[in-house]
Design a protein around this motif. Structure first.
Motif, PDB file in Angstrom:
ATOM      1  N   GLN A   1      37.128 177.057  19.763  1.00 14.04           N
ATOM      2  CA  GLN A   1      36.891 175.827  19.890  1.00 14.04           C
ATOM      3  C   GLN A   1      35.397 175.691  20.379  1.00 14.04           C
ATOM      4  O   GLN A   1      34.864 174.594  19.709  1.00 14.04           O
ATOM      5  CB  GLN A   1      37.744 175.159  20.975  1.00 14.04           C
ATOM      6  CG  GLN A   1      39.233 174.883  20.696  1.00 14.04           C
ATOM      7  CD  GLN A   1      39.180 173.925  19.526  1.00 14.04           C
ATOM      8  OE1 GLN A   1      40.017 174.204  18.534  1.00 14.04           O
ATOM      9  NE2 GLN A   1      38.557 172.639  19.567  1.00 14.04           N
ATOM     10  N   ALA A   2      34.786 176.364  21.030  1.00 13.28           N
ATOM     11  CA  ALA A   2      33.402 176.172  21.500  1.00 13.28           C
ATOM     12  C   ALA A   2      32.547 176.351  20.138  1.00 13.28           C
ATOM     13  O   ALA A   2      31.671 175.880  19.986  1.00 13.28           O
ATOM     14  CB  ALA A   2      33.157 177.315  22.399  1.00 13.28           C
ATOM     15  N   ALA A   3      32.835 177.382  19.370  1.00 12.40           N
ATOM     16  CA  ALA A   3      32.156 177.673  18.020  1.00 12.40           C
ATOM     17  C   ALA A   3      32.379 176.216  17.166  1.00 12.40           C
ATOM     18  O   ALA A   3      31.212 175.940  16.433  1.00 12.40           O
ATOM     19  CB  ALA A   3      32.657 178.677  17.386  1.00 12.40           C
ATOM     20  N   ILE A   4      33.527 175.762  17.336  1.00  6.96           N
ATOM     21  CA  ILE A   4      33.663 174.459  16.354  1.00  6.96           C
ATOM     22  C   ILE A   4      32.675 173.505  16.727  1.00  6.96           C
ATOM     23  O   ILE A   4      32.072 172.576  16.089  1.00  6.96           O
ATOM     24  CB  ILE A   4      35.188 174.204  16.245  1.00  6.96           C
ATOM     25  CG1 ILE A   4      35.813 175.055  15.316  1.00  6.96           C
ATOM     26  CG2 ILE A   4      35.323 172.699  15.672  1.00  6.96           C
ATOM     27  CD1 ILE A   4      37.372 175.068  15.601  1.00  6.96           C
ATOM     28  N   ALA A   5      32.615 173.426  18.125  1.00  8.25           N
ATOM     29  CA  ALA A   5      31.877 172.263  18.871  1.00  8.25           C
ATOM     30  C   ALA A   5      30.165 172.365  18.395  1.00  8.25           C
ATOM     31  O   ALA A   5      29.503 171.475  18.093  1.00  8.25           O
ATOM     32  CB  ALA A   5      32.191 172.255  20.226  1.00  8.25           C
TER      33      ALA A   5
END
Length: 119
Positions: free
Chosen positions: A41-45
């Protein structure tokens, strides 16, 4: 005449479980979207911010467990020296605006890699 024995029933139950488990796993969450770890999720953000799109416009192309050939995690930086030891980690490919972006990780958070090397 049905001659079912306890052993054959157990074997059938195990075989059925082996067939059904991958199908259930492929279903993802009830909404139909696969659940992502906090790191993904952090990489997507991060990719959404880097690409100038909403997080909903970023999709996961692939996520694989890998063995990086050294501690550079497939993304060596000029002038840096890395331990020459096989390092387990993950390789995440995201897509935004029709372009793919590579994110690499060891045992922690993903980092964007502009010039990725194949594990």
């Amino acid at each position: 005449m049905n001659r079912s024995t306890p052993v054959s029933s157990a074997v059938r139950t195990i075989a059925l479980g082996l067939l059904i488990t991958p199908l259930l796993a492929a279903c993802g969450t009830p909404s139909g979207e696969p659940a992502h770890s906090p790191e993904v999720q952090a990489a997507i953000a991060a990719e959404a911010q880097r690409s100038g799109v909403s997080e909903d416009a970023v999709s996961v192309v692939s996520l694989n467990d890998v063995e990086w050939p050294n501690a550079a995690l497939g993304c060596p930086q000029p002038g840096m020296v890395y331990a020459q030891v096989v390092t387990t980690g993950k390789h995440l490919v995201l897509s935004a605006n029709g372009e793919e972006a590579s994110y690499h990780a060891g045992d922690g958070e993903f980092s964007y890699c502009a010039d990725p090397q194949v594990p």
